[in-house]
Design a protein around this motif. Structure first.
Motif, mmCIF file in Angstrom:
data_model
loop_
_atom_site.group_PDB
_atom_site.id
_atom_site.type_symbol
_atom_site.label_atom_id
_atom_site.label_comp_id
_atom_site.label_asym_id
_atom_site.label_seq_id
_atom_site.Cartn_x
_atom_site.Cartn_y
_atom_site.Cartn_z
ATOM 1 N N GLU A 1 1.007 -1.040 -0.461
ATOM 2 C CA GLU A 1 -0.004 0.126 -0.033
ATOM 3 C C GLU A 1 0.528 1.788 -0.079
ATOM 4 N N PHE A 2 2.395 0.984 1.336
ATOM 5 C CA PHE A 2 2.714 2.352 1.400
ATOM 6 C C PHE A 2 3.169 2.865 -0.702
ATOM 7 N N PHE A 3 4.168 1.511 -0.936
ATOM 8 C CA PHE A 3 5.032 1.835 -2.048
ATOM 9 C C PHE A 3 3.729 2.040 -2.810
ATOM 10 N N GLY A 4 2.652 1.724 -3.054
ATOM 11 C CA GLY A 4 1.367 2.280 -4.228
ATOM 12 C C GLY A 4 1.444 3.681 -4.120
ATOM 13 N N ARG A 5 1.550 4.010 -3.296
ATOM 14 C CA ARG A 5 0.651 5.486 -2.377
ATOM 15 C C ARG A 5 2.098 6.698 -3.389
ATOM 16 N N ALA A 6 2.869 5.735 -2.918
ATOM 17 C CA ALA A 6 4.303 6.568 -3.872
ATOM 18 C C ALA A 6 4.303 6.435 -4.813
ATOM 19 N N THR B 1 2.220 6.082 -7.536
ATOM 20 C CA THR B 1 1.252 7.580 -7.660
ATOM 21 C C THR B 1 1.736 8.979 -7.350
ATOM 22 N N ALA B 2 2.134 9.066 -5.779
ATOM 23 C CA ALA B 2 2.628 10.876 -5.763
ATOM 24 C C ALA B 2 3.675 10.888 -6.935
ATOM 25 N N TYR B 3 4.604 9.945 -7.317
ATOM 26 C CA TYR B 3 6.145 9.962 -7.910
ATOM 27 C C TYR B 3 5.417 10.064 -9.696
ATOM 28 N N GLU B 4 5.002 9.711 -9.597
ATOM 29 C CA GLU B 4 4.124 10.164 -11.393
ATOM 30 C C GLU B 4 3.632 11.026 -11.544
ATOM 31 N N GLN B 5 3.104 11.976 -10.566
ATOM 32 C CA GLN B 5 2.579 13.070 -10.648
ATOM 33 C C GLN B 5 3.323 14.249 -10.715
ATOM 34 N N PRO B 6 2.926 15.026 -12.554
ATOM 35 C CA PRO B 6 3.646 16.348 -12.378
ATOM 36 C C PRO B 6 3.203 17.185 -11.476
ATOM 37 N N GLY B 7 5.156 17.754 -11.485
ATOM 38 C CA GLY B 7 5.285 18.573 -10.020
ATOM 39 C C GLY B 7 5.603 17.878 -9.053
#
Length: 185
Positions: free
Chosen positions: A23-28, A30-36
């Motif tokens: 769950e943690f690495f999935g959230r990470a 997703t956050a990392y792949e966001q622009p900005g």
């Protein structure tokens, strides 16, 4: 994703809870792949991640190493984004300002840099903590090599009274130092 990255320990050994790590690495991710720069995820979130221990979980050493790499990746991304927005000189000025905030404690004499635990409570061995702080002084003053990984991986003996420092304040201070070292890498 994590299932592909981390080896599992044997059924009788303790490792990190696989569902927590997944769950943690999935959230990470997703956050990392966001622009900005993600608003809801930062290097500090990686540093304070904690997982339950379960029999047959993921290898703690492998997950901890991945957390260190992830923290570095987020810090690098923040530095690069800041540099694009404000220029590389602004990043270095900000980093220098944050480093100056560490200096008052570094200037104190060894054995007196942090509060001591009260009563019979144990804390970090003051000599061990002072040794890493002396390396920080050498890094800031003479440019001696020191990496965030070296600070993150340091371990301290345990003592009582005047030969010990309160753990919480040392942990917060070293977390600030890691942020600065990550920014300088």
């Amino acid at each position: 994703m994590a299932e592909l990255l981390f080896p599992k320990v044997g059924a009788m050994r303790l490792g990190y809870d696989r569902s927590d790590v997944d769950e943690f690495f999935g959230r990470a991710r997703t956050a990392y792949e966001q622009p900005g720069i993600p608003d809801d995820f930062a290097p500090f979130d990686v540093r304070r991640a904690s997982f339950d221990l379960k029999h047959g979980g993921y290898s703690t050493a492998a997950v901890d190493a991945a957390l260190d790499r992830l923290e570095t990746a987020f810090a690098t991304r923040i530095r690069e984004h800041f540099g694009k927005e404000h220029g590389p000189d602004a990043w270095m000025r900000d980093l220098a300002d944050r480093a100056q905030g560490l200096y008052p404690r570094l200037r104190r004499p060894s054995g007196e840099r942090f509060d001591h635990p009260s009563g019979l409570r144990k804390g970090y061995d003051a000599k061990d903590v002072d040794a890493i702080l002396d390396r920080l002084v050498a890094f800031f003053d003479q440019g001696s090599p020191l990496t965030a990984d070296e600070v993150r991986s340091v371990t301290f003996g345990r003592r009582r009274g005047k030969k010990a420092y309160s753990e919480r304040v040392v942990d917060v201070y070293l977390a600030r130092a890691v942020d600065i070292l990550l920014g300088a890498q």
